[in-house]
Design a protein around this motif. Structure first.
Motif, mmCIF file in Angstrom:
data_model
loop_
_atom_site.group_PDB
_atom_site.id
_atom_site.type_symbol
_atom_site.label_atom_id
_atom_site.label_comp_id
_atom_site.label_asym_id
_atom_site.label_seq_id
_atom_site.Cartn_x
_atom_site.Cartn_y
_atom_site.Cartn_z
ATOM 1 N N PRO A 48 15.077 20.449 -9.420
ATOM 2 C CA PRO A 48 15.650 19.450 -8.496
ATOM 3 C C PRO A 48 16.546 20.096 -7.442
ATOM 4 O O PRO A 48 16.559 19.671 -6.294
ATOM 5 C CB PRO A 48 16.459 18.521 -9.407
ATOM 6 C CG PRO A 48 16.558 19.207 -10.732
ATOM 7 C CD PRO A 48 15.401 20.153 -10.825
ATOM 8 N N ASP A 49 17.300 21.118 -7.847
ATOM 9 C CA ASP A 49 18.256 21.708 -6.909
ATOM 10 C C ASP A 49 17.601 22.695 -5.940
ATOM 11 O O ASP A 49 18.287 23.423 -5.231
ATOM 12 C CB ASP A 49 19.415 22.364 -7.658
ATOM 13 C CG ASP A 49 18.935 23.390 -8.676
ATOM 14 O OD1 ASP A 49 17.734 23.407 -9.000
ATOM 15 O OD2 ASP A 49 19.771 24.180 -9.152
ATOM 16 N N TRP A 50 16.274 22.733 -5.923
ATOM 17 C CA TRP A 50 15.583 23.459 -4.853
ATOM 18 C C TRP A 50 14.968 22.467 -3.861
ATOM 19 O O TRP A 50 14.225 22.847 -2.984
ATOM 20 C CB TRP A 50 14.520 24.411 -5.427
ATOM 21 C CG TRP A 50 15.146 25.604 -6.130
ATOM 22 C CD1 TRP A 50 16.457 25.967 -6.106
ATOM 23 C CD2 TRP A 50 14.489 26.581 -6.947
ATOM 24 N NE1 TRP A 50 16.670 27.106 -6.857
ATOM 25 C CE2 TRP A 50 15.476 27.501 -7.387
ATOM 26 C CE3 TRP A 50 13.163 26.773 -7.357
ATOM 27 C CZ2 TRP A 50 15.179 28.591 -8.216
ATOM 28 C CZ3 TRP A 50 12.870 27.866 -8.177
ATOM 29 C CH2 TRP A 50 13.866 28.766 -8.606
ATOM 30 N N ASN A 51 15.281 21.189 -4.056
ATOM 31 C CA ASN A 51 14.797 20.158 -3.132
ATOM 32 C C ASN A 51 15.849 19.813 -2.091
ATOM 33 O O ASN A 51 17.041 19.749 -2.405
ATOM 34 C CB ASN A 51 14.475 18.874 -3.907
ATOM 35 C CG ASN A 51 13.130 18.944 -4.595
ATOM 36 O OD1 ASN A 51 12.187 19.534 -4.063
ATOM 37 N ND2 ASN A 51 13.043 18.339 -5.770
ATOM 38 N N SER A 52 15.383 19.510 -0.871
ATOM 39 C CA SER A 52 16.332 19.091 0.163
ATOM 40 C C SER A 52 17.000 17.771 -0.198
ATOM 41 O O SER A 52 18.194 17.578 0.046
ATOM 42 C CB SER A 52 15.611 18.918 1.498
ATOM 43 O OG SER A 52 15.029 20.124 1.893
ATOM 44 N N VAL A 53 16.211 16.835 -0.783
ATOM 45 C CA VAL A 53 16.759 15.502 -1.050
ATOM 46 C C VAL A 53 17.917 15.551 -2.052
ATOM 47 O O VAL A 53 18.778 14.684 -2.048
ATOM 48 C CB VAL A 53 15.652 14.528 -1.558
ATOM 49 C CG1 VAL A 53 14.590 14.328 -0.480
ATOM 50 C CG2 VAL A 53 15.028 15.040 -2.840
ATOM 51 N N TYR A 54 17.924 16.590 -2.874
ATOM 52 C CA TYR A 54 19.030 16.767 -3.813
ATOM 53 C C TYR A 54 20.354 16.927 -3.059
ATOM 54 O O TYR A 54 21.409 16.495 -3.532
ATOM 55 C CB TYR A 54 18.747 18.005 -4.668
ATOM 56 C CG TYR A 54 19.880 18.460 -5.568
ATOM 57 C CD1 TYR A 54 20.004 17.984 -6.860
ATOM 58 C CD2 TYR A 54 20.809 19.403 -5.106
ATOM 59 C CE1 TYR A 54 21.032 18.424 -7.687
ATOM 60 C CE2 TYR A 54 21.840 19.844 -5.929
ATOM 61 C CZ TYR A 54 21.946 19.353 -7.218
ATOM 62 O OH TYR A 54 22.964 19.793 -8.030
ATOM 63 N N TYR A 55 20.275 17.553 -1.899
ATOM 64 C CA TYR A 55 21.507 17.914 -1.188
ATOM 65 C C TYR A 55 21.991 16.869 -0.195
ATOM 66 O O TYR A 55 23.188 16.768 0.048
ATOM 67 C CB TYR A 55 21.325 19.267 -0.479
ATOM 68 C CG TYR A 55 21.130 20.392 -1.463
ATOM 69 C CD1 TYR A 55 22.224 20.940 -2.131
ATOM 70 C CD2 TYR A 55 19.862 20.877 -1.768
ATOM 71 C CE1 TYR A 55 22.058 21.949 -3.066
ATOM 72 C CE2 TYR A 55 19.687 21.886 -2.707
ATOM 73 C CZ TYR A 55 20.778 22.427 -3.355
ATOM 74 O OH TYR A 55 20.621 23.416 -4.289
ATOM 75 N N HIS A 56 21.064 16.106 0.427
ATOM 76 C CA HIS A 56 21.577 15.194 1.458
ATOM 77 C C HIS A 56 21.699 13.752 0.960
ATOM 78 O O HIS A 56 22.496 12.984 1.462
ATOM 79 C CB HIS A 56 20.733 15.261 2.729
ATOM 80 C CG HIS A 56 19.321 14.820 2.556
ATOM 81 N ND1 HIS A 56 18.975 13.512 2.306
ATOM 82 C CD2 HIS A 56 18.155 15.515 2.619
ATOM 83 C CE1 HIS A 56 17.663 13.420 2.210
ATOM 84 N NE2 HIS A 56 17.145 14.626 2.388
#
Ligand code: GCW
Length: 681
Positions: free
Chosen positions: A539-547
Motif C-alpha cells: 500500500p505504501d508504494w501507492n500514490s493514493v496512500y499518500y494524498h
C-alpha cells in the motif's frame, strides 16, 4: 577547447588582463617543498590552475628566491612552512584544516598555504584557486578553515554490471572489467573534483549490495581505485550485503551473534585492510526493501551494526547503518516507521557506528519536513543522507539547485534541547558533542562527458561538498562561487544565473508537489506524475496512500485523529505541525487532510491555491527559458544550447505535472479551475 563540461568547476581559463596584472605580483612562483603523492597533486593542480588563470606558465621554485611566492605544505613537508611557527594553530585545525595567509619571510612577500596534513594543504590550494577563479583580492589574506563534519561522503548506487540505480548521467565510473589492470584517468579527475570541495569519502557500490564486492577478486579492483583516490584524500568505503558470510563464506547463517559469523567479518576486515590500509568502512542497508539483515535471526539493528563495527574497530573503520527501514504493519504510517524501529536503540550503538538517516521521513521527496529521528536520538551519532541524484526531482532533465532544499533541512529546528536545536547543530556535534560526524550524498555522477547529465546538476555535487564542509553556508554564496567558476565571471550575468538557481527549487515544488503533497510520482522509475496509482504490491508504494484525496478534501492526516505520526516530533514544533491553523502551508497536506474549500493564508480555497501553485511552477519554467535564451551571447554556445534543450523538457514536464495532477484531483474536488490557470490542451 570544446565546452563539454568535463572540467566541471575546475576550469582554469585565463582571467581578464586587468585581473592578471593585479594578481601577478602575488603569484610569481610556486614552492611546494617535499615529495609525496599528495604534494605532487598539489603542485600539479597549482601549476595547471595558476598557469591557466594567468595565461603564462608559473615558475616552480625549490625555495623562496623572489617576491610573490606561493608556498604550500605542512610543517613537516616544508621547512618554509615550519618557519612560520603555526604548528599550534595548525594542530588545532586538524589535518584537513588550513591557513592561507599573506606573510613575509626573509623580507620577501609570500602567500602561505599551511596545514597540519597534506590533504589540508591540498584543500587550501583549491581554496586559493577558487579565490582567483571568482576574482577575489589576494592582498592581506588571512583565511582559517576547517571542516565542520568529519565524514563527507558520496554514496554511489553503482552496480557491478555498470548500471547505476537512480543514475541519470550514464554508466558507472568504475570499470570493473578493466580493473585493476587499467585505472581510468577519469578516476583521478573525479577525486580532484571531490577534493576541491572537501569530499573525503566515496562508497563505491549500491546499498542494494552484491555480496561479490567483498570477494578477493573485487577487493583487488577496489584497492586500485583506492590507490587512485588516495593522493586526493578520498577514502574508499563499501556497501556490504548482510548475508555475505553465507553467500561468500558458505556459512549456514549470517546471525550477527553467531561467533563464526563475527569471525568471518573480522577476517574479511583484516583482508580488506591488508590491501587498503586507509579503508573507510561499511555502509549497510539491512532489513529494508527486501535486503537481508539481523531481523531474520530475531536480532536488532544494534546487534547487526555493532558486530560489524567490532570487526572494523581495530583498523579504525566505521559502520554507517542506514535508518531507511519501513515495514508495513496494521495501522502503520511510513512517516513514523523508521522512528519507531530505531529510536529504541538510542545509546546502543558502538562508538564507530553512525546512523545514516535520510533528510525526510519518507524518501527524498521534493519537499519533506525533517526526519524526526534528528530530534530524538541524543546518544546516537547521526549522519544525514541527502540525495544529489534527482530521483524524484526530474532526473537530470530539470534544473533545480538543491542547496535550497538542504538549507531548509539543516535549519529545521528539532527543539530537542529547546529552541535553536537545529538539525545542523545536532549533526555537527555542537548540540550533543557527537564525536564522529558526517554527511552522505547519493551521487549524481556517471560516465556522461559532463559527469552529471545536466550542466546545472554539477552545481548540486558542488553544493553537497560545500555544505558537508560547512553546514552553515548560504545557498547564495555557494551558487555565486559555482556560477563564476563554471559559467561566467561577468557579475551581471552571474547574478542572473544565480537568481534562477535560487528560485528553481521552490518552482519545482510548485509544479510537482506543492503544499505538502508527496510521493505521487510514477511507480518504479519515479519520473512524472501518477497520483492515481493504486496497484502496487505494498500500500505504501501507492500514490493514493499518500494524498488520500476524497470528496471532502486532500492530504494525509498525521495528527491524533489520523496516524499521529506528528507525535514523533518534539513540542512545540509537534503542536505547530498538528494544528491546521499553525502548520506551515508548505507542509499542510503532509500533516492534514484538508477540505477543498479550506481557506489558506492567501484567502483562496485549497483547491484554487493548489491549482495556482501548479500554474506558478509552469510560469516559472517559461520565464527561466526566456531568461536563459537572453543569455545566449554570454555563455559558450555548446553549453548554452544543451541547457536550453533541457529547459524545454522541463517545461514539457511541468505542464504534464500540472495537467495530470489537477485533472485527477478535480475528479474529487469537482470544482472549476480558477482564473489564471490554463486549461489542459
Ligand atoms: O529512494 C529509494 C529508491 C531505491 C533505493 C532506496 C534506498 C537504493 O527508490 O532505489 O535503493 O530508496 O534508499 O535504499
Amino acid at each position: 577547447m570544446a565546452e563539454d563540461g568535463y572540467r566541471l568547476w575546475l576550469r582554469y581559463d585565463s582571467l581578464p588582463k586587468q585581473t592578471v596584472e593585479r594578481y601577478r605580483p602575488h603569484v610569481a612562483s610556486l614552492v611546494v617543498q617535499g615529495r609525496s603523492p599528495t604534494l605532487a597533486a598539489i603542485r600539479e593542480e597549482l601549476v595547471a590552475g595558476l598557469s591557466g588563470l594567468l595565461g603564462t606558465k608559473v615558475a616552480v621554485a625549490a625555495d623562496l628566491d623572489r617576491d610573490g611566492a606561493i608556498i604550500v605544505g605542512t610543517p613537516r613537508s616544508s621547512p618554509l612552512i615550519a618557519r612560520l611557527r603555526l604548528d599550534h594553530l595548525l594542530r588545532a585545525l586538524g589535518p584537513e584544516g588550513y591557513i592561507i595567509r599573506s606573510v613575509r619571510l626573509d623580507g620577501r612577500r609570500a602567500i602561505a598555504i599551511a596545514s597540519d596534513g597534506e590533504v589540508g594543504a591540498l584543500y587550501g590550494a583549491f581554496h586559493l584557486l577558487r579565490l582567483m577563479q571568482t576574482v577575489q583580492p589576494l592582498d592581506d589574506l588571512d583565511i582559517v578553515e576547517r571542516p565542520r563534519l568529519r565524514l563527507r561522503i558520496l554514496n554511489h548506487w553503482d552496480n557491478l554490471d555498470g548500471s547505476i540505480e537512480r543514475g541519470y548521467a550514464g554508466r558507472s565510473l568504475w570499470n570493473w572489467s578493466e580493473l585493476p589492470a587499467r585505472v581510468d584517468q577519469r578516476l583521478r579527475d573525479y577525486a580532484r573534483a571531490c577534493a576541491s570541495v572537501g569530499i573525503n569519502g566515496s562508497v563505491l557500490n549500491n546499498v542494494n549490495a552484491d555480496a561479490r564486492i567483498l570477494s578477493a577478486e573485487y577487493l583487488r579492483k577496489v584497492a586500485a581505485i583506492a590507490d587512485a583516490f588516495r593522493p586526493y584524500g578520498v577514502r574508499v568505503y563499501l556497501s556490504i550485503r548482510f548475508s555475505a558470510p553465507m553467500e561468500l563464506g558458505g556459512l549456514p547463517t549470517a546471525d550477527p551473534l553467531d561467533p563464526t559469523v563475527a569471525a568471518w567479518w573480522r577476517q574479511k576486515a583484516d583482508e580488506i585492510y591488508s590491501l587498503i590500509p586507509d579503508f573507510g568502512g561499511f555502509l549497510v542497508k539491512a532489513d529494508s526493501e527486501g535486503q537481508p539483515g539481523p531481523r531474520t535471526y530475531r536480532r536488532t539493528h544494534a546487534d547487526g551494526a555493532n558486530m560489524l563495527a567490532a570487526a572494523l574497530a581495530p583498523h579504525g573503520g566505521v559502520v554507517m547503518w542506514r535508518a531507511f527501514v519501513y515495514d508495513p504493519k496494521p495501522g502503520y504510517d511510513r512517516a513514523a516507521a523508521a522512528y519507531d524501529s530505531l529510536k529504541p536503540f538510542d545509546g546502543k550503538f558502538a562508538p564507530n557506528v553512525l546512523l545514516q538517516v535520510k533528510n525526510g521521513p519518507i524518501d527524498f521527496q521534493p519537499r519533506e519536513p525533517f526526519h524526526p529521528l534528528f530530534g530524538a536520538m541524543p546518544k546516537t551519532q547521526l549522519m544525514p543522507e541527502l540525495q544529489i541524484t534527482q530521483e524524484y526531482l526530474g532526473f537530470s532533465n530539470h534544473l533545480v539547485f538543491l542547496a535550497m532544499m538542504w538549507r531548509e533541512f539543516l535549519d529545521s529546528d528539532t527543539y530537542a534541547e529547546g529552541p535553536g536545536s537545529t538539525v545542523a547543530k545536532v549533526i555537527d556535534g555542537s548540540l550533543y558533542g557527537q564525536r564522529l560526524t558526517g554527511m552522505a550524498g547519493v551521487a549524481n555522477t556517471g560516465s556522461d562527458r559532463n559527469w552529471t547529465g545536466h550542466h546545472f546538476a554539477q552545481a548540486n555535487w558542488y553544493a553537497f561538498g560545500r555544505l558537508a564542509w560547512d553546514p552553515n553556508l548560504a545557498p547564495r554564496r555557494i551558487a555565486e562561487e559555482w556560477v563564476r567558476m563554471t559559467f561566467t565571471r561577468d557579475p551581471a550575468t552571474a547574478e542572473r544565473i544565480v537568481r534562477m538557481m535560487l528560485e528553481s527549487y521552490e518552482a519545482l515544488v510548485d509544479y510537482m508537489t506543492p503544499l505538502g503533497l508527496h510521493h505521487i510520482m510514477w511507480p518504479g522509475h519515479h519520473y512524472g506524475p501518477a497520483p492515481w496509482w493504486d496497484k502496487a504490491e505494498r500500500p505504501d508504494w501507492n500514490s493514493v496512500y499518500y494524498h488520500r484525496a476524497d470528496a471532502r478534501g486532500l492530504g494525509f492526516d498525521r495528527t491524533a485523529t489520523g496516524s499521529d505520526a506528528v507525535s514523533c516530533y518534539n513540542p512545540p514544533i509537534r503542536d505547530l505541525f498538528a494544528n491546521i491553523a499553525t502548520c506551515p502551508e508548505k507542509f499542510l497536506l503532509w500533516f492534514h487532510h484538508v477540505p477543498w474549500d479550506y481557506r489558506l493564508l492567501s484567502g483562496r480555497t485549497l483547491w484554487d491555491e493548489l491549482a495556482l501553485r501548479y500554474q506558478r511552477g509552469v510560469d516559472w519554467v517559461r520565464a527561466a527559458r526566456k531568461e536563459w535564451d537572453a543569455l545566449a551571447d554570454r555563455i559558450d554556445a555548446e553549453r548554452h544550447a544543451e541547457v536550453a534543450r533541457k529547459l524545454a523538457i522541463q517545461e514539457r514536464d511541468a505542464v504534464w505535472w500540472r495537467d495530470a495532477v489537477l485533472l485527477y484531483f478535480q475528479t474529487f474536488a469537482k470544482r472549476p479551475l480558477p482564473p489564471g490557470v490554463e486549461r489542459p490542451a
